[in-house]
Enzyme design. Structure first.
Site, PDB file in Angstrom:
ATOM      1  N   MET A  30       0.922  -0.577  -0.242  1.00 21.23           N
ATOM      2  CA  MET A  30      -0.342   0.055  -0.117  1.00 21.23           C
ATOM      3  C   MET A  30       0.887   1.309  -0.671  1.00 21.23           C
ATOM      4  O   MET A  30       0.135   2.376   0.213  1.00 21.23           O
ATOM      5  CB  MET A  30      -0.781   0.045   1.168  1.00 21.23           C
ATOM      6  CG  MET A  30      -1.651  -1.214   1.321  1.00 21.23           C
ATOM      7  SD  MET A  30      -3.392  -0.622   1.834  1.00 21.23           S
ATOM      8  CE  MET A  30      -2.891  -1.280   3.492  1.00 21.23           C
ATOM      9  N   GLY A  31       1.867   1.222  -0.706  1.00 22.47           N
ATOM     10  CA  GLY A  31       2.910   2.628  -0.754  1.00 22.47           C
ATOM     11  C   GLY A  31       3.945   2.836   0.908  1.00 22.47           C
ATOM     12  O   GLY A  31       3.654   2.288   2.030  1.00 22.47           O
ATOM     13  N   HIS A  34       9.342   1.454   3.708  1.00 25.93           N
ATOM     14  CA  HIS A  34      10.452   1.276   4.006  1.00 25.93           C
ATOM     15  C   HIS A  34      10.989  -0.562   3.870  1.00 25.93           C
ATOM     16  O   HIS A  34      10.936  -0.783   2.510  1.00 25.93           O
ATOM     17  CB  HIS A  34       9.869   1.298   5.510  1.00 25.93           C
ATOM     18  CG  HIS A  34       8.902   0.535   5.779  1.00 25.93           C
ATOM     19  ND1 HIS A  34       9.009  -0.840   5.937  1.00 25.93           N
ATOM     20  CD2 HIS A  34       7.358   0.081   6.548  1.00 25.93           C
ATOM     21  CE1 HIS A  34       7.905  -2.074   5.886  1.00 25.93           C
ATOM     22  NE2 HIS A  34       7.084  -1.207   6.230  1.00 25.93           N
ATOM     23  N   HIS A  37       9.176  -3.232   3.285  1.00 27.80           N
ATOM     24  CA  HIS A  37       9.148  -3.954   1.648  1.00 27.80           C
ATOM     25  C   HIS A  37       9.962  -3.756   0.888  1.00 27.80           C
ATOM     26  O   HIS A  37       9.733  -4.941   0.000  1.00 27.80           O
ATOM     27  CB  HIS A  37       8.459  -2.494   0.843  1.00 27.80           C
ATOM     28  CG  HIS A  37       6.932  -2.001   1.922  1.00 27.80           C
ATOM     29  ND1 HIS A  37       6.579  -0.940   2.860  1.00 27.80           N
ATOM     30  CD2 HIS A  37       6.021  -2.720   2.168  1.00 27.80           C
ATOM     31  CE1 HIS A  37       5.494  -1.192   3.311  1.00 27.80           C
ATOM     32  NE2 HIS A  37       4.933  -2.062   2.731  1.00 27.80           N
ATOM     33  N   GLN A 155      -2.699 -12.802   8.163  1.00 25.84           N
ATOM     34  CA  GLN A 155      -2.951 -12.201   6.643  1.00 25.84           C
ATOM     35  C   GLN A 155      -1.699 -13.293   5.541  1.00 25.84           C
ATOM     36  O   GLN A 155      -2.569 -13.400   4.695  1.00 25.84           O
ATOM     37  CB  GLN A 155      -2.145 -10.755   6.019  1.00 25.84           C
ATOM     38  CG  GLN A 155      -2.222 -10.746   4.982  1.00 25.84           C
ATOM     39  CD  GLN A 155      -2.413  -8.582   4.888  1.00 25.84           C
ATOM     40  OE1 GLN A 155      -3.137  -7.613   4.616  1.00 25.84           O
ATOM     41  NE2 GLN A 155      -1.319  -8.117   4.079  1.00 25.84           N
TER      42      GLN A 155
HETATM   43  P1  AMP Z   1       1.937  -3.432   3.082  1.00 24.68           P
HETATM   44  O1  AMP Z   1       1.955  -1.731   2.500  1.00 24.68           O
HETATM   45  O2  AMP Z   1       1.378  -2.875   4.758  1.00 24.68           O
HETATM   46  O3  AMP Z   1       0.401  -3.599   3.168  1.00 24.68           O
HETATM   47  O4  AMP Z   1       2.557  -4.025   3.307  1.00 24.68           O
HETATM   48  C1  AMP Z   1       3.031  -4.980   1.840  1.00 24.68           C
HETATM   49  C2  AMP Z   1       3.606  -6.434   2.094  1.00 24.68           C
HETATM   50  O5  AMP Z   1       4.619  -5.692   3.221  1.00 24.68           O
HETATM   51  C3  AMP Z   1       2.769  -7.308   3.528  1.00 24.68           C
HETATM   52  O6  AMP Z   1       2.849  -8.138   2.820  1.00 24.68           O
HETATM   53  C4  AMP Z   1       3.700  -6.705   4.443  1.00 24.68           C
HETATM   54  O7  AMP Z   1       3.864  -8.080   5.935  1.00 24.68           O
HETATM   55  C5  AMP Z   1       5.090  -5.964   4.403  1.00 24.68           C
HETATM   56  N1  AMP Z   1       5.297  -5.687   5.509  1.00 24.68           N
HETATM   57  C6  AMP Z   1       5.217  -4.825   6.470  1.00 24.68           C
HETATM   58  N2  AMP Z   1       5.710  -4.218   6.909  1.00 24.68           N
HETATM   59  C7  AMP Z   1       6.887  -4.992   7.166  1.00 24.68           C
HETATM   60  C8  AMP Z   1       8.117  -4.890   8.357  1.00 24.68           C
HETATM   61  N3  AMP Z   1       8.418  -4.143   9.002  1.00 24.68           N
HETATM   62  N4  AMP Z   1       9.089  -6.063   7.551  1.00 24.68           N
HETATM   63  C9  AMP Z   1       9.042  -6.931   6.571  1.00 24.68           C
HETATM   64  N5  AMP Z   1       7.651  -6.719   5.218  1.00 24.68           N
HETATM   65  C10 AMP Z   1       6.770  -6.116   6.217  1.00 24.68           C
END
Ligand code: AMP
Length: 284
Positions: A30-31, A34, A37, A155
């Site tokens: 979702m952008g 960091h 990602h 998830q």
């Molecule tokens: P999001 O943008 O929050 O929807 O996350 C996108 C993907 O990045 C999902 O598979 C999350 O589980 C993964 N993600 C988010 N935060 C972290 C993190 N700190 N370490 C590793 N993967 C992450």
């Protein structure tokens, strides 16, 4: 890196390049990217011939409209990070491209008990929304491999179930959680913490770690009680803090060296909801 905005353009591009020995690795996000990602992108880069990342803030997975409205966007920075990480394709669809028939769900995904516990209990409809968007993305990207973060452990379980329900053979790779030096799991939502909240935020990791430290000797109820106390003392409002078995993803009562356990928590610091989890032991 090529940026696609329209699903048909991306699908056509991918279909033309999809051959037996060309692995397509996909990282949905979702952008407000960091290092967590970017690690998923790097892993996809190492394993795949074509790396696709999507950025789409999916309204159907937000049960709190305020959280959706305040979700951060840093698109220029995201593009730079993805290019540096060697991403081949960025998919940046609009709401109407993702939901041409509107956001009202046309299908209910049978997720079983998974959708009724932890995040499913505290965020009604959240996982249906996640499945709605990921199903659409999988139809467009048709990836061989999907890269997900352990940070959102439940998830990951839900998306494994989705792949099973859809009967597709996309392989899921779960990547470790990236943390700040003080232990706080990286998250796009961390940007919303003010200075004093940011100082308290790592307590969620410390609380989970306090369970890990004593997992072999401790009584699970006492360990959870102590961890919850750490959170409430730091000013968190807890949604849940639980110890689950990773195998069947059921609530766990006692330590058993033949099983792996995970502690999961979700808690608010004022307006900002943080989630985290840690694996508590290796199978002996
Ligand atoms: P999001 O943008 O929050 O929807 O996350 C996108 C993907 O990045 C999902 O598979 C999350 O589980 C993964 N993600 C988010 N935060 C972290 C993190 N700190 N370490 C590793 N993967 C992450």
């Amino acid at each position: 890196m090529i940026i696609f905005k329209h699903p048909e353009d991306l699908s056509n591009f991918i279909v033309k390049r999809k051959t037996a020995n060309r692995i397509i690795g996909f990282v949905p996000t979702m952008g407000a990217l960091h290092e967590g990602h970017i690690d998923l992108v790097t892993r996809a880069r190492n394993d795949s011939q074509l790396v696709v990342c999507s950025i789409f803030i999916n309204p159907t997975q937000f049960n709190d409209p305020g959280d959706y409205e305040k979700y951060p966007t840093t698109i220029e920075k995201d593009i730079g990070l993805l290019e540096k990480a060697g991403c081949d394709i960025l998919f940046l669809p609009s709401l109407t491209d993702m939901y041409p028939g509107g956001i009202t769900p046309t299908r209910h995904y049978e997720l079983g008990f998974l959708a009724t516990i932890l995040e499913g209990k505290f965020r009604p409809g959240h996982f249906q929304g996640v499945c709605q968007v990921v199903h659409r993305l999988l139809d467009i990207v048709i990836p061989d491999k999907l890269y997900l973060g352990q940070k959102d452990f439940q998830q990951c379980m839900v998306l494994k179930k989705l792949v099973e329900v859809l009967g597709i053979n996309t392989k899921i790779t779960i990547c470790p959680t990236h943390r700040e030096p003080d232990g706080l799991a990286m998250s796009s939502r961390n940007m919303r913490l003010n200075e004093s909240e940011r100082k308290k935020a790592p307590v969620i990791y410390e609380a989970l770690f306090s369970i890990k430290k004593d997992i072999k000797n401790g009584n699970f109820e006492q360990l959870k009680k102590r961890a919850k106390q750490l959170l409430t003392d730091a000013g968190f409002k807890i949604d849940y803090l639980e110890i689950f078995e990773t195998g069947n993803f059921q609530i766990a009562g006692n330590y058993d060296s033949k099983k792996t356990f995970i502690a999961l928590a979700a808690a608010y610091l004022n307006e900002v909801r943080l989630i985290d989890n840690i694996i508590l032991n290796d199978v002996e």
